[in-house]
Motif scaffolding. Structure first.
Motif, PDB file in Angstrom:
ATOM      1  N   TYR A 181      -6.027  -2.786  -5.197  1.00  0.00           N
ATOM      2  CA  TYR A 181      -4.582  -2.896  -4.974  1.00  0.00           C
ATOM      3  C   TYR A 181      -3.773  -2.741  -6.249  1.00  0.00           C
ATOM      4  CZ  TYR A 181      -5.460  -4.343  -0.211  1.00  0.00           C
ATOM      5  OH  TYR A 181      -5.859  -4.355   1.097  1.00  0.00           O
ATOM      6  N   ILE A 199       0.222   4.157  13.532  1.00  0.00           N
ATOM      7  CA  ILE A 199       0.696   2.867  13.012  1.00  0.00           C
ATOM      8  C   ILE A 199       0.235   1.729  13.934  1.00  0.00           C
ATOM      9  CG2 ILE A 199       2.746   1.535  12.326  1.00  0.00           C
ATOM     10  CD1 ILE A 199       4.110   4.224  11.743  1.00  0.00           C
ATOM     11  N   CYS A 238       0.792  -1.234   0.000  1.00  0.00           N
ATOM     12  CA  CYS A 238       0.000   0.000   0.000  1.00  0.00           C
ATOM     13  C   CYS A 238       0.826   1.286   0.000  1.00  0.00           C
ATOM     14  CB  CYS A 238      -0.935   0.015   1.207  1.00  0.00           C
ATOM     15  SG  CYS A 238      -2.104  -1.360   1.231  1.00  0.00           S
ATOM     16  N   HIS A 239       2.101   1.232   0.347  1.00  0.00           N
ATOM     17  CA  HIS A 239       2.895   2.466   0.457  1.00  0.00           C
ATOM     18  C   HIS A 239       4.239   2.374  -0.260  1.00  0.00           C
ATOM     19  CE1 HIS A 239       0.379   4.343   3.548  1.00  0.00           C
ATOM     20  NE2 HIS A 239       0.395   3.216   4.233  1.00  0.00           N
ATOM     21  N   ARG A 257       4.536  14.697  10.492  1.00  0.00           N
ATOM     22  CA  ARG A 257       3.764  14.241  11.656  1.00  0.00           C
ATOM     23  C   ARG A 257       4.685  14.127  12.865  1.00  0.00           C
ATOM     24  NH1 ARG A 257      -0.207  15.355   8.579  1.00  0.00           N
ATOM     25  NH2 ARG A 257      -0.687  13.872   6.925  1.00  0.00           N
ATOM     26  N   LEU A 296      -8.253   9.907   5.413  1.00  0.00           N
ATOM     27  CA  LEU A 296      -9.232   8.940   4.912  1.00  0.00           C
ATOM     28  C   LEU A 296      -9.972   9.520   3.700  1.00  0.00           C
ATOM     29  CD1 LEU A 296     -10.611   6.155   5.479  1.00  0.00           C
ATOM     30  CD2 LEU A 296     -12.353   7.413   6.725  1.00  0.00           C
ATOM     31  N   PRO A 352      -5.720  -0.683   7.414  1.00  0.00           N
ATOM     32  CA  PRO A 352      -6.092  -1.701   8.398  1.00  0.00           C
ATOM     33  C   PRO A 352      -5.192  -1.659   9.633  1.00  0.00           C
ATOM     34  CG  PRO A 352      -4.945  -2.717   6.553  1.00  0.00           C
ATOM     35  CD  PRO A 352      -5.112  -1.265   6.205  1.00  0.00           C
ATOM     36  N   LEU A 355       0.535  -4.574  15.211  1.00  0.00           N
ATOM     37  CA  LEU A 355       1.985  -4.555  15.441  1.00  0.00           C
ATOM     38  C   LEU A 355       2.263  -4.348  16.930  1.00  0.00           C
ATOM     39  CD1 LEU A 355       2.898  -2.180  12.483  1.00  0.00           C
ATOM     40  CD2 LEU A 355       3.120  -4.656  12.537  1.00  0.00           C
ATOM     41  N   TRP A 362       2.049  11.078  17.164  1.00  0.00           N
ATOM     42  CA  TRP A 362       0.937  10.793  16.255  1.00  0.00           C
ATOM     43  C   TRP A 362       1.230   9.542  15.439  1.00  0.00           C
ATOM     44  CZ3 TRP A 362      -0.235  10.012  11.182  1.00  0.00           C
ATOM     45  CH2 TRP A 362      -1.591  10.062  10.836  1.00  0.00           C
ATOM     46  N   LEU A 363       2.477   9.459  14.895  1.00  0.00           N
ATOM     47  CA  LEU A 363       2.849   8.301  14.065  1.00  0.00           C
ATOM     48  C   LEU A 363       2.726   7.000  14.861  1.00  0.00           C
ATOM     49  CD1 LEU A 363       5.983   9.429  12.021  1.00  0.00           C
ATOM     50  CD2 LEU A 363       3.730   8.798  11.145  1.00  0.00           C
TER      51      LEU A 363
HETATM   52  C1  HEC Z   1      -4.132  -2.114   2.991  1.00  0.00           C
HETATM   53  C2  HEC Z   1      -3.360  -0.939   2.698  1.00  0.00           C
HETATM   54  C3  HEC Z   1      -2.387  -0.415   3.750  1.00  0.00           C
HETATM   55  C4  HEC Z   1      -1.391  -1.099   4.404  1.00  0.00           C
HETATM   56  C5  HEC Z   1      -1.043  -2.578   4.315  1.00  0.00           C
HETATM   57  C6  HEC Z   1      -0.676  -0.108   5.171  1.00  0.00           C
HETATM   58  N1  HEC Z   1      -1.250   1.123   5.016  1.00  0.00           N
HETATM   59 FE1  HEC Z   1      -0.615   2.872   5.881  1.00  0.00          FE
HETATM   60  N2  HEC Z   1      -2.161   3.855   5.017  1.00  0.00           N
HETATM   61  C7  HEC Z   1      -3.099   3.297   4.170  1.00  0.00           C
HETATM   62  C8  HEC Z   1      -4.088   4.298   3.811  1.00  0.00           C
HETATM   63  C9  HEC Z   1      -5.276   4.087   2.886  1.00  0.00           C
HETATM   64  C10 HEC Z   1      -3.691   5.488   4.474  1.00  0.00           C
HETATM   65  C11 HEC Z   1      -4.405   6.840   4.447  1.00  0.00           C
HETATM   66  C12 HEC Z   1      -5.302   6.972   5.679  1.00  0.00           C
HETATM   67  C13 HEC Z   1      -6.586   6.205   5.546  1.00  0.00           C
HETATM   68  O1  HEC Z   1      -7.253   6.300   4.489  1.00  0.00           O
HETATM   69  O2  HEC Z   1      -6.939   5.479   6.498  1.00  0.00           O
HETATM   70  C14 HEC Z   1      -2.478   5.165   5.214  1.00  0.00           C
HETATM   71  C15 HEC Z   1      -1.760   6.096   5.986  1.00  0.00           C
HETATM   72  C16 HEC Z   1      -0.559   5.840   6.601  1.00  0.00           C
HETATM   73  C17 HEC Z   1       0.251   6.816   7.290  1.00  0.00           C
HETATM   74  C18 HEC Z   1      -0.044   8.312   7.428  1.00  0.00           C
HETATM   75  C19 HEC Z   1       0.553   9.021   6.218  1.00  0.00           C
HETATM   76  C20 HEC Z   1       0.520  10.517   6.354  1.00  0.00           C
HETATM   77  O3  HEC Z   1       0.627  11.177   5.313  1.00  0.00           O
HETATM   78  O4  HEC Z   1       0.396  11.010   7.480  1.00  0.00           O
HETATM   79  C21 HEC Z   1       1.347   6.169   7.777  1.00  0.00           C
HETATM   80  C22 HEC Z   1       2.505   6.761   8.568  1.00  0.00           C
HETATM   81  C23 HEC Z   1       1.219   4.777   7.400  1.00  0.00           C
HETATM   82  N3  HEC Z   1       0.044   4.615   6.678  1.00  0.00           N
HETATM   83  C24 HEC Z   1       2.135   3.808   7.717  1.00  0.00           C
HETATM   84  C25 HEC Z   1       1.977   2.462   7.392  1.00  0.00           C
HETATM   85  C26 HEC Z   1       2.907   1.437   7.810  1.00  0.00           C
HETATM   86  C27 HEC Z   1       4.172   1.683   8.623  1.00  0.00           C
HETATM   87  C28 HEC Z   1       2.437   0.255   7.325  1.00  0.00           C
HETATM   88  C29 HEC Z   1       3.018  -1.119   7.497  1.00  0.00           C
HETATM   89  C30 HEC Z   1       3.293  -1.529   8.862  1.00  0.00           C
HETATM   90  C31 HEC Z   1       1.206   0.557   6.599  1.00  0.00           C
HETATM   91  N4  HEC Z   1       0.974   1.892   6.665  1.00  0.00           N
HETATM   92  C32 HEC Z   1       0.438  -0.400   5.955  1.00  0.00           C
HETATM   93  C33 HEC Z   1      -3.129   1.993   3.711  1.00  0.00           C
HETATM   94  C34 HEC Z   1      -2.299   0.976   4.152  1.00  0.00           C
END
Ligand code: HEC
Ligand code: HEC
Length: 289
Positions: free
Chosen positions: A197, A87, A58-59, A78, A105, A114, A118, A82-83
């Motif tokens: 995806y 997370i 996703c990232h 951030r 969102l 999701p 962790l 907050w982070l």
């Molecule tokens: C299934 C998809 C998915 C996975 C897997 C995922 N994320 Fe995310 N993440 C998102 C989405 C979508 C957002 C945007 C916020 C929202 O829509 O809930 C986000 C937002 C974030 C943000 C905030 C970004 C910002 O600009 O402030 C962070 C930090 C982050 N994710 C870290 C992680 C980390 C670290 C992991 C792995 C441990 C992870 N994500 C796994 C979908 C995912």
């Protein structure tokens, strides 16, 4: 003939070896995350391994958005607090209507990140890794063998068993193209998963199985590369098959609408017709009396 036979045996052996490497690799990741005996191991290195296995579907970091935002410079925009909260439990932040979470969102088509269940140590390692300002480009398509959608469907419904004994996907998921009964509701409907995806993202998802419930099941009983490829092909087929079904619904909605219109019109004309017949009748009966 013989050479092609030994070739296919060699190919099979190579695939088995690959599966073994995968099992050992996944096993050692689990052991590493269980072994919290050494708290100093909150290293960026551990964070990098975690990021690769759980976040890359996703990232990216500096490679553009995928399902979620590009995380380049996230430690600058951030706070650490907050982070850490986000997370650890994005679902709780969203439920609590945290303003940044709510805005994120909205910016991400209402696809929520999701909760990946962790540990504190893992979250700290991830943040330590982000602080090294790494670059992680979108994943390359994992070198999956060519998939077979028909076999994928059988694996999905349980008609064919998984080699390592995992439960059929249909136990928890419904999807277009498996008949009217559908599947379980513990997980989301997977008809849109391929489009959500993207092709590479879905292959990475099936390979790393990052989300909490899925991970708990599939780390113990990993999908083989062939199974991943067949499921990938089936999910792709279902995402396309989903459209005609939607179109069918639209057609039948139109048909029902048309019938209602006809009924209304029919009734209006029917009444008028009666009126038109009745009037002369009434007139005649008046004359005759
Ligand atoms: C299934 C998809 C998915 C996975 C897997 C995922 N994320 Fe995310 N993440 C998102 C989405 C979508 C957002 C945007 C916020 C929202 O829509 O809930 C986000 C937002 C974030 C943000 C905030 C970004 C910002 O600009 O402030 C962070 C930090 C982050 N994710 C870290 C992680 C980390 C670290 C992991 C792995 C441990 C992870 N994500 C796994 C979908 C995912
Ligand atoms: C024990 C129940 C269970 C089984 C079995 C299961 N899943 Fe899931 N799946 C879930 C849940 C719950 C989620 C939501 C995320 C999470 O908590 O892991 C999910 C999420 C997903 C997603 C992400 C969907 C999205 O919209 O983000 C995909 C793709 C997926 N599963 C594919 C599969 C495939 C393919 C199989 C069969 C190999 C399978 N699942 C078997 C419970 C299950």
């Amino acid at each position: 003939m013989r050479s092609s036979l030994s070739c296919s045996i060699r190919l099979r052996l190579a695939k088995k070896a690959l599966a073994a490497v995968l099992v050992v690799g996944l096993g050692s990741v689990t052991i590493a995350s269980l072994a919290q005996a050494h708290p100093l191991a909150q290293t960026a290195g551990e964070g990098e391994a975690l990021f690769q296995s759980k976040c890359t579907p996703c990232h990216t970091i500096g490679g553009g958005r995928l399902v979620g935002p590009d995380l380049e410079g996230v430690t600058a925009r951030r706070t650490k607090e907050w982070l850490t909260k986000w997370i650890s439990a994005p679902d709780q932040m969203l439920a609590a209507k945290d303003p940044i979470a709510t805005q994120l969102l909205q910016e991400n088509n209402n696809v929520p990140m999701p909760n990946l269940a962790l540990t504190e140590t893992e979250v700290a390692a991830l943040i330590a890794y982000f602080e090294t300002n790494p670059t992680v480009l979108p994943p390359q398509q994992p070198a999956l063998p060519a998939g077979n959608a028909a076999i994928g469907r059988q694996l999905f419904t349980g008609a064919t068993r998984f080699q390592n004994g995992g439960p059929p996907c249909m136990g928890c998921h419904s999807i277009a193209g498996i008949g009217a009964l559908g599947g379980g509701a513990l997980g989301p409907d997977l008809t849109p998963a391929f489009n959500k995806y993207g092709d590479v993202g879905l292959a990475t998802f099936l390979n790393t199985v990052p989300t909490a419930t899925m991970n708990a099941v599939w780390t113990r009983q990993p999908l083989t590369p062939e199974e991943q490829a067949d499921l990938w092909a089936f999910l792709q087929e279902a995402s396309v098959a989903g459209r005609p079904i939607q179109a069918l619904w639209q057609l039948s909605a139109l048909a029902v609408g048309g019938m209602i219109l006809l009924l209304i019109l029919g009734q209006v004309y029917w009444r008028r017709r009666l009126v038109a017949v009745r009037r002369p009748l009434v007139a005649r009966s008046r004359i005759s009396s």
